[in-house]
Design a protein around this motif. Structure first.
Motif, PDB file in Angstrom:
ATOM      1  N   ASN A  61       5.538  59.512  10.924  1.00 10.59           N
ATOM      2  CA  ASN A  61       6.292  58.283  11.179  1.00 10.59           C
ATOM      3  C   ASN A  61       5.394  57.117  11.580  1.00 10.59           C
ATOM      4  O   ASN A  61       5.862  56.134  12.161  1.00 10.59           O
ATOM      5  CB  ASN A  61       7.354  58.519  12.264  1.00 10.59           C
ATOM      6  CG  ASN A  61       6.741  58.917  13.596  1.00 10.59           C
ATOM      7  OD1 ASN A  61       5.727  59.599  13.626  1.00 10.59           O
ATOM      8  ND2 ASN A  61       7.347  58.518  14.696  1.00 10.59           N
ATOM      9  N   ASP A  62       4.088  57.229  11.262  1.00  8.16           N
ATOM     10  CA  ASP A  62       3.114  56.164  11.548  1.00  8.16           C
ATOM     11  C   ASP A  62       3.234  55.685  13.000  1.00  8.16           C
ATOM     12  O   ASP A  62       3.475  54.498  13.261  1.00  8.16           O
ATOM     13  CB  ASP A  62       3.313  54.987  10.585  1.00  8.16           C
ATOM     14  CG  ASP A  62       2.147  54.002  10.630  1.00  8.16           C
ATOM     15  OD1 ASP A  62       1.029  54.416  11.019  1.00  8.16           O
ATOM     16  OD2 ASP A  62       2.353  52.826  10.284  1.00  8.16           O
ATOM     17  N   PRO A  63       3.052  56.602  13.960  1.00  8.72           N
ATOM     18  CA  PRO A  63       3.323  56.268  15.361  1.00  8.72           C
ATOM     19  C   PRO A  63       2.255  55.372  15.972  1.00  8.72           C
ATOM     20  O   PRO A  63       1.106  55.369  15.553  1.00  8.72           O
ATOM     21  CB  PRO A  63       3.313  57.644  16.045  1.00  8.72           C
ATOM     22  CG  PRO A  63       2.345  58.447  15.215  1.00  8.72           C
ATOM     23  CD  PRO A  63       2.570  57.986  13.806  1.00  8.72           C
ATOM     24  N   ILE A  64       2.682  54.628  17.008  1.00 13.69           N
ATOM     25  CA  ILE A  64       1.716  53.838  17.768  1.00 13.69           C
ATOM     26  C   ILE A  64       1.132  54.651  18.906  1.00 13.69           C
ATOM     27  O   ILE A  64       0.083  54.301  19.450  1.00 13.69           O
ATOM     28  CB  ILE A  64       2.365  52.551  18.320  1.00 13.69           C
ATOM     29  CG1 ILE A  64       3.500  52.883  19.290  1.00 13.69           C
ATOM     30  CG2 ILE A  64       2.863  51.660  17.192  1.00 13.69           C
ATOM     31  CD1 ILE A  64       4.039  51.682  20.036  1.00 13.69           C
ATOM     32  N   LEU A  65       1.815  55.766  19.258  1.00 13.05           N
ATOM     33  CA  LEU A  65       1.393  56.611  20.370  1.00 13.05           C
ATOM     34  C   LEU A  65       1.441  58.063  19.942  1.00 13.05           C
ATOM     35  O   LEU A  65       2.480  58.536  19.450  1.00 13.05           O
ATOM     36  CB  LEU A  65       2.313  56.388  21.583  1.00 13.05           C
ATOM     37  CG  LEU A  65       2.187  57.348  22.763  1.00 13.05           C
ATOM     38  CD1 LEU A  65       0.799  57.300  23.391  1.00 13.05           C
ATOM     39  CD2 LEU A  65       3.259  57.032  23.820  1.00 13.05           C
ATOM     40  N   LEU A  66       0.311  58.763  20.111  1.00 17.46           N
ATOM     41  CA  LEU A  66       0.218  60.176  19.745  1.00 17.46           C
ATOM     42  C   LEU A  66       0.122  61.027  21.002  1.00 17.46           C
ATOM     43  O   LEU A  66      -0.661  60.724  21.910  1.00 17.46           O
ATOM     44  CB  LEU A  66      -1.018  60.431  18.878  1.00 17.46           C
ATOM     45  CG  LEU A  66      -1.048  59.796  17.493  1.00 17.46           C
ATOM     46  CD1 LEU A  66      -2.433  59.937  16.882  1.00 17.46           C
ATOM     47  CD2 LEU A  66      -0.019  60.451  16.593  1.00 17.46           C
TER      48      LEU A  66
ATOM     49  N   VAL B   2      12.556  56.098  21.367  1.00 17.60           N
ATOM     50  CA  VAL B   2      11.185  56.478  21.716  1.00 17.60           C
ATOM     51  C   VAL B   2      10.587  57.348  20.618  1.00 17.60           C
ATOM     52  O   VAL B   2       9.429  57.174  20.219  1.00 17.60           O
ATOM     53  CB  VAL B   2      11.150  57.213  23.072  1.00 17.60           C
ATOM     54  CG1 VAL B   2       9.785  57.866  23.295  1.00 17.60           C
ATOM     55  CG2 VAL B   2      11.445  56.241  24.201  1.00 17.60           C
ATOM     56  N   LYS B   3      11.377  58.287  20.113  1.00  9.97           N
ATOM     57  CA  LYS B   3      10.872  59.233  19.109  1.00  9.97           C
ATOM     58  C   LYS B   3      10.462  58.530  17.808  1.00  9.97           C
ATOM     59  O   LYS B   3       9.688  59.081  17.025  1.00  9.97           O
ATOM     60  CB  LYS B   3      11.909  60.323  18.834  1.00  9.97           C
ATOM     61  CG  LYS B   3      12.079  61.297  20.000  1.00  9.97           C
ATOM     62  CD  LYS B   3      13.103  62.375  19.681  1.00  9.97           C
ATOM     63  CE  LYS B   3      13.183  63.418  20.779  1.00  9.97           C
ATOM     64  NZ  LYS B   3      13.676  62.906  22.062  1.00  9.97           N
ATOM     65  N   LYS B   4      10.955  57.316  17.600  1.00  9.49           N
ATOM     66  CA  LYS B   4      10.607  56.581  16.386  1.00  9.49           C
ATOM     67  C   LYS B   4       9.201  55.993  16.445  1.00  9.49           C
ATOM     68  O   LYS B   4       8.632  55.643  15.410  1.00  9.49           O
ATOM     69  CB  LYS B   4      11.615  55.455  16.137  1.00  9.49           C
ATOM     70  CG  LYS B   4      13.001  55.953  15.753  1.00  9.49           C
ATOM     71  CD  LYS B   4      13.950  54.790  15.528  1.00  9.49           C
ATOM     72  CE  LYS B   4      15.339  55.280  15.141  1.00  9.49           C
ATOM     73  NZ  LYS B   4      16.283  54.143  14.960  1.00  9.49           N
ATOM     74  N   VAL B   5       8.641  55.861  17.663  1.00  8.75           N
ATOM     75  CA  VAL B   5       7.333  55.208  17.781  1.00  8.75           C
ATOM     76  C   VAL B   5       6.240  56.162  18.268  1.00  8.75           C
ATOM     77  O   VAL B   5       5.094  55.754  18.422  1.00  8.75           O
ATOM     78  CB  VAL B   5       7.397  53.985  18.730  1.00  8.75           C
ATOM     79  CG1 VAL B   5       8.370  52.949  18.183  1.00  8.75           C
ATOM     80  CG2 VAL B   5       7.763  54.382  20.145  1.00  8.75           C
ATOM     81  N   ILE B   6       6.604  57.435  18.495  1.00 15.35           N
ATOM     82  CA  ILE B   6       5.599  58.393  18.958  1.00 15.35           C
ATOM     83  C   ILE B   6       5.408  59.504  17.936  1.00 15.35           C
ATOM     84  O   ILE B   6       6.271  59.761  17.098  1.00 15.35           O
ATOM     85  CB  ILE B   6       5.976  59.004  20.326  1.00 15.35           C
ATOM     86  CG1 ILE B   6       7.242  59.873  20.211  1.00 15.35           C
ATOM     87  CG2 ILE B   6       6.165  57.915  21.378  1.00 15.35           C
ATOM     88  CD1 ILE B   6       7.593  60.635  21.488  1.00 15.35           C
ATOM     89  N   GLY B   7       4.253  60.158  18.008  1.00 11.40           N
ATOM     90  CA  GLY B   7       3.975  61.335  17.209  1.00 11.40           C
ATOM     91  C   GLY B   7       3.690  62.494  18.149  1.00 11.40           C
ATOM     92  O   GLY B   7       2.887  62.360  19.068  1.00 11.40           O
ATOM     93  N   ILE B   8       4.383  63.611  17.925  1.00 10.93           N
ATOM     94  CA  ILE B   8       4.249  64.773  18.799  1.00 10.93           C
ATOM     95  C   ILE B   8       3.635  65.916  18.014  1.00 10.93           C
ATOM     96  O   ILE B   8       4.120  66.279  16.932  1.00 10.93           O
ATOM     97  CB  ILE B   8       5.614  65.213  19.357  1.00 10.93           C
ATOM     98  CG1 ILE B   8       6.270  64.069  20.145  1.00 10.93           C
ATOM     99  CG2 ILE B   8       5.462  66.444  20.240  1.00 10.93           C
ATOM    100  CD1 ILE B   8       7.698  64.365  20.582  1.00 10.93           C
TER     101      ILE B   8
ATOM    102  N   SER C  33       1.011  66.247  10.958  1.00 11.19           N
ATOM    103  CA  SER C  33       2.463  66.100  11.099  1.00 11.19           C
ATOM    104  C   SER C  33       2.831  65.019  12.104  1.00 11.19           C
ATOM    105  O   SER C  33       3.912  64.437  12.022  1.00 11.19           O
ATOM    106  CB  SER C  33       3.093  67.435  11.506  1.00 11.19           C
ATOM    107  OG  SER C  33       2.808  67.764  12.857  1.00 11.19           O
ATOM    108  N   THR C  34       1.942  64.747  13.072  1.00  8.95           N
ATOM    109  CA  THR C  34       2.247  63.701  14.064  1.00  8.95           C
ATOM    110  C   THR C  34       2.191  62.312  13.435  1.00  8.95           C
ATOM    111  O   THR C  34       2.693  61.355  14.015  1.00  8.95           O
ATOM    112  CB  THR C  34       1.255  63.732  15.245  1.00  8.95           C
ATOM    113  OG1 THR C  34      -0.040  63.306  14.812  1.00  8.95           O
ATOM    114  CG2 THR C  34       1.158  65.110  15.867  1.00  8.95           C
ATOM    115  N   LEU C  35       1.569  62.191  12.260  1.00  8.49           N
ATOM    116  CA  LEU C  35       1.364  60.882  11.641  1.00  8.49           C
ATOM    117  C   LEU C  35       2.474  60.492  10.677  1.00  8.49           C
ATOM    118  O   LEU C  35       2.459  59.389  10.126  1.00  8.49           O
ATOM    119  CB  LEU C  35       0.028  60.873  10.895  1.00  8.49           C
ATOM    120  CG  LEU C  35      -1.215  61.180  11.735  1.00  8.49           C
ATOM    121  CD1 LEU C  35      -2.448  61.280  10.839  1.00  8.49           C
ATOM    122  CD2 LEU C  35      -1.418  60.122  12.805  1.00  8.49           C
TER     123      LEU C  35
END
Length: 255
Positions: A150-155, A78-84, A146-148
């Motif tokens: 890993n180029d997330p699909i979900l922020l 999950v952490k690979k596709v989200i930005g926190i 910083s949330t960007l």
């Protein structure tokens, strides 16, 4: 609302701390490309719900699925596709902004263009500054950059405009709207109702661990009016913030 695939699917989520039911049977879904807001007073269960979705906290029961991944079974995926959006205390005081982003990129095993990320949030001119030397608004913008990494699909954006002046707040709104235009999904928590109305396709209002209402902001307002609700004082065509922005301009200013 964007009717594409559901990025978030939450079913009967529960989390208790002793006698306190922090999350008490919460269910909702969020579509790809949607800006979804979670609103509620302090202690309503917003933060616990979000932390479960981020894989930071395990639920007692129920399910949370992010982009087809069961959060309980594979929080690492999950952490690979989200930005926190991280809190200020998470950043290294002795590194400059570029170095911090490069370190974060290495944690995700990604080659990143730190200057490009800083340019996204109009901080490229502060690339060599230490995080601790930034203004409040700059720190908030950097946390979004910083949330960007890993180029997330979900922020996940938690109270992203708290403490910001009107110019910085409007700039943050524009960033969220740009993320949506790029096809990203945003889950936003906020205490500012105007912010939720401006940004969110739908909102869930939480209280005492439960979702007490969920719909488009305009639909929730219409529902209230249909029950006969009327304000004692009619809304003005402009407010003091409009005056402030008209007189001082809308461009970002950094101390």
């Amino acid at each position: 609302m964007n009717q594409q695939a559901e990025i978030i699917q939450v079913q009967d989520l529960r989390k208790s701390y002793g006698e306190l039911k922090a999350v008490d049977g919460v269910s909702f879904s969020v579509s790809s490309g949607e800006v979804f807001g979670i609103l509620g007073p302090n202690g309503a269960g917003k933060t616990t719900t979000v932390e479960i979705l981020e894989g930071m906290r395990a639920p007692d029961s129920g399910s949370a699925v992010i982009n087809g991944i069961d959060v309980r079974k594979d929080p690492r995926a999950v952490k690979k596709v989200i930005g926190i959006q991280l809190q200020s205390s998470a950043f290294f005081d002795r590194l400059n902004l570029t170095e911090i982003l490069d370190v974060m990129g290495s944690l995700y095993h990604r080659e990143i263009d730190a200057m490009d990320l800083l340019r996204d949030v109009e901080l490229d001119d502060r690339a060599n500054a230490l995080f601790k030397d930034l203004s409040g608004g700059q720190k908030q913008r950097f946390s979004v950059a910083s949330t960007l990494v890993n180029d997330p699909i979900l922020l996940f954006l938690d109270e992203p405009t708290t403490g910001l002046d009107p110019q910085a707040r409007r700039h943050m709104w524009a960033l969220v709207q740009r993320f949506k235009s790029e096809g990203r999904t945003v889950l936003l928590t906020t205490h500012y109702m105007e912010e939720a109305e401006e940004l969110c396709d739908r909102v869930a209002i939480m209280d005492h661990g439960k979702i007490v209402a969920m719909d488009r902001p305009a639909a929730l307002v219409e529902s209230l009016l249909s029950k006969g609700f009327r304000k004692e004082h009619t809304e003005k065509l402009a407010n003091l913030e409009d005056v402030f922005l008209d007189l001082t301009g809308r461009e970002l200013r950094d101390e």
